[in-house]
Structure formats: structure tokens, C-alpha cells
Design a protein around this motif. Structure first.
Motif, PDB file in Angstrom:
ATOM      1  N   MET A   9       5.073  19.565 -13.453  1.00 38.00           N
ATOM      2  CA  MET A   9       6.158  20.164 -14.234  1.00 38.00           C
ATOM      3  C   MET A   9       6.184  19.606 -15.654  1.00 38.00           C
ATOM      4  SD  MET A   9      10.240  20.177 -13.367  1.00 38.00           S
ATOM      5  CE  MET A   9       9.920  20.972 -11.790  1.00 38.00           C
ATOM      6  N   ILE A  10       5.946  18.291 -15.764  1.00 39.40           N
ATOM      7  CA  ILE A  10       5.942  17.676 -17.097  1.00 39.40           C
ATOM      8  C   ILE A  10       4.793  18.224 -17.942  1.00 39.40           C
ATOM      9  CG2 ILE A  10       5.629  15.498 -18.330  1.00 39.40           C
ATOM     10  CD1 ILE A  10       7.059  14.110 -16.041  1.00 39.40           C
ATOM     11  N   ALA A  11       3.608  18.356 -17.313  1.00 39.11           N
ATOM     12  CA  ALA A  11       2.458  18.896 -18.051  1.00 39.11           C
ATOM     13  C   ALA A  11       2.720  20.335 -18.478  1.00 39.11           C
ATOM     14  CB  ALA A  11       1.204  18.813 -17.184  1.00 39.11           C
ATOM     15  N   GLY A  12       3.334  21.122 -17.582  1.00 31.86           N
ATOM     16  CA  GLY A  12       3.644  22.497 -17.943  1.00 31.86           C
ATOM     17  C   GLY A  12       4.637  22.585 -19.088  1.00 31.86           C
ATOM     18  N   LEU A  13       5.636  21.688 -19.068  1.00 28.44           N
ATOM     19  CA  LEU A  13       6.622  21.686 -20.149  1.00 28.44           C
ATOM     20  C   LEU A  13       5.988  21.292 -21.477  1.00 28.44           C
ATOM     21  CD1 LEU A  13       9.567  21.924 -21.040  1.00 28.44           C
ATOM     22  CD2 LEU A  13       9.901  19.542 -20.379  1.00 28.44           C
ATOM     23  N   LEU A  32       5.687  23.603 -24.871  1.00 34.62           N
ATOM     24  CA  LEU A  32       6.145  23.181 -26.195  1.00 34.62           C
ATOM     25  C   LEU A  32       5.024  23.272 -27.228  1.00 34.62           C
ATOM     26  CD1 LEU A  32       8.335  20.070 -25.240  1.00 34.62           C
ATOM     27  CD2 LEU A  32       9.121  22.335 -25.929  1.00 34.62           C
ATOM     28  N   VAL A  33       3.795  22.917 -26.816  1.00 36.46           N
ATOM     29  CA  VAL A  33       2.663  23.017 -27.738  1.00 36.46           C
ATOM     30  C   VAL A  33       2.427  24.472 -28.138  1.00 36.46           C
ATOM     31  CG1 VAL A  33       0.163  22.715 -27.937  1.00 36.46           C
ATOM     32  CG2 VAL A  33       1.567  20.894 -26.946  1.00 36.46           C
ATOM     33  N   LEU A  34       2.514  25.370 -27.162  1.00 36.01           N
ATOM     34  CA  LEU A  34       2.330  26.795 -27.475  1.00 36.01           C
ATOM     35  C   LEU A  34       3.408  27.312 -28.413  1.00 36.01           C
ATOM     36  CD1 LEU A  34       1.276  28.235 -23.986  1.00 36.01           C
ATOM     37  CD2 LEU A  34      -0.169  27.871 -25.998  1.00 36.01           C
ATOM     38  N   VAL A  35       4.651  26.869 -28.188  1.00 37.41           N
ATOM     39  CA  VAL A  35       5.747  27.314 -29.055  1.00 37.41           C
ATOM     40  C   VAL A  35       5.532  26.827 -30.483  1.00 37.41           C
ATOM     41  CG1 VAL A  35       8.220  27.067 -29.505  1.00 37.41           C
ATOM     42  CG2 VAL A  35       7.421  27.512 -27.191  1.00 37.41           C
ATOM     43  N   ILE A  36       5.138  25.552 -30.628  1.00 39.16           N
ATOM     44  CA  ILE A  36       4.906  25.011 -31.974  1.00 39.16           C
ATOM     45  C   ILE A  36       3.735  25.719 -32.649  1.00 39.16           C
ATOM     46  CG2 ILE A  36       4.225  22.934 -33.238  1.00 39.16           C
ATOM     47  CD1 ILE A  36       5.718  21.309 -31.115  1.00 39.16           C
ATOM     48  N   ALA A  37       2.647  25.931 -31.879  1.00 38.50           N
ATOM     49  CA  ALA A  37       1.493  26.620 -32.456  1.00 38.50           C
ATOM     50  C   ALA A  37       1.855  28.039 -32.877  1.00 38.50           C
ATOM     51  CB  ALA A  37       0.341  26.641 -31.448  1.00 38.50           C
TER      52      ALA A  37
END
Length: 227
Positions: free
Chosen positions: A140-144, A148-153
Motif C-alpha cells: 500500500m505504501i509503495a502504491g501511494l 504521488l510520483v505520477l501526480v507530480i509528473a
């Protein structure tokens, strides 16, 4: 009348006549009477350590019963601490309890609660205190983190895609008029927030900067009021 006058003298004389052992016994506290109620029933005992005046005594109390702890060093008015050192299996022990000694046996009552999520203690067996070993949900932590990385990118690249569409739009309009396209690119680069998008697009796609961009950068550097 005369006989009554001798009563105080008789009392004083009796006190003087007391032996040192009797005087010490009169000054010693009778102790602490501990009553133990066990939530699991009447089977089992509890052992209590009572400390006062620098001396300790142990007393074993049956579930549903009482017992008195005594010590010759205990004096009335002294503070006594009570700590349960043993008890029925699966129960919570009473610790750090305090009473004040008196010229009579002081009463102290306690309940041996069964270990449960509401009553936890180190002496409770595993699985009865409600404290479970927690496992870290790494997936779950890795997915979160990935989200977040996708949102920032996306927040960075989306404006770059938009400015690329604008550049292609002006290029189609002024395909046969390079000077007009140059002016359009200059004006586009002068718009707030557009210069870094155009520069980032050029670096990501490994393409040259559009014509007119250098003029816009020179204007931006010379404009001291531009943030």
C-alpha cells in the motif's frame, strides 16, 4: 471527688510503668489488611509487597478473601506502598498503590482484572491483551508513493504538453510567414509561466527552441519588474 482526682495520676503511672517492649508495640502500626477480588473467580491467590519506613513485608491473599501485612518497623502516619508481585494467571497486577498507616489496620481493596484489550499489562499472556503484532503494508505504501510520483509528473508535464500544442498551432497558422511565427513565439514566451515550459519541452524532446524565444529571454532579463 477526691477519688476522681487520683485517676489521671493512675493513668500517668501506668504509662510510666509500661515496659520498653510494650511501648514499642503501642507505637507500631497494626499494618495493612488487603482484600483481593478476582474477576476470574475465587480460585487463586495474589502476593503483595507492602513497604513503609524502609521495611517491607510480603502477604499472600486468596481470591475473594483478605490478609493483613504487618511489620515491627511500621509507624502510624507513614506512607506505605503496595505492589502486587504475583497473582492468578491471566490477570493484571496492582502496582504503585499507596495508603497511610494508622493506629489500626488500614484496609486496602483491589480487583484482579482479567487481561483484555481494556486491561493490559506486561504480565498478560500473548493474545489476551489485545496487542497484536502489526505488519507494515509495504504494498500500500509503495502504491501511494507511485501515485504521488505520477501526480507530480503529470502536474509538470501537462503544461509542457499544452505549450507544445500552442506552438504547433501557431506553426500551422504561420507556416508560410516565418516572421509572423517568430513574433507569435516571442509573445508566447513573454506570457507569465510560458518561458520555462518552452525550455523544458525543448530539453525533454531534444528539439531546438522556437524562433523568437531568444528575443523574449532578452526582454525578460532586461525587465527588472518582472518576477
Amino acid at each position: 471527688m477526691q477519688a476522681s482526682c487520683f485517676v489521671p495520676f493512675l493513668v500517668i503511672a501506668a504509662a510510666i510503668a509500661m515496659s520498653p517492649a510494650q511501648a514499642a508495640a503501642a507505637a507500631t502500626s497494626p499494618g495493612v489488611t488487603i482484600t483481593l477480588t478476582c474477576e476470574i473467580g475465587t480460585v487463586g491467590t495474589g502476593t503483595f509487597k507492602v513497604t513503609a519506613n524502609g521495611s517491607s513485608s510480603l502477604v499472600t491473599v486468596p481470591c475473594g478473601g483478605s490478609a493483613t501485612a504487618t511489620n515491627a518497623a511500621w509507624m502510624p502516619g507513614a506512607e506505605a506502598t503496595i505492589d502486587q508481585t504475583a497473582g492468578p494467571a491471566g490477570t493484571v497486577r496492582a502496582t504503585h498503590q499507596r495508603v497511610y498507616l494508622a493506629t489500626y489496620a488500614v484496609s486496602f481493596s483491589t480487583m484482579a482484572h482479567a487481561c483484555s484489550p481494556a486491561f493490559t499489562a506486561p504480565e498478560c499472556p500473548p493474545g489476551t491483551s489485545g496487542r497484536r503484532a502489526t505488519t507494515v503494508p509495504w504494498g500500500m505504501i509503495a502504491g501511494l508513493i507511485g501515485f504521488l510520483v505520477l501526480v507530480i509528473a503529470a502536474a509538470i508535464l501537462f503544461p509542457v504538453v499544452i505549450v507544445g500544442q500552442q506552438i504547433r498551432y501557431f506553426h500551422r497558422i504561420f507556416f508560410d510567414n516565418p516572421e509572423a511565427f517568430r513574433k507569435a513565439m516571442r509573445n508566447l514566451a513573454l506570457m507569465p509561466g510560458m518561458a520555462w515550459r518552452i525550455r523544458l519541452r525543448s530539453k525533454l524532446l531534444q528539439i531546438p527552441l522556437p524562433p523568437g524565444f531568444e528575443d523574449a529571454e532578452q526582454v525578460i532579463r532586461n525587465d527588472t519588474q518582472r518576477v
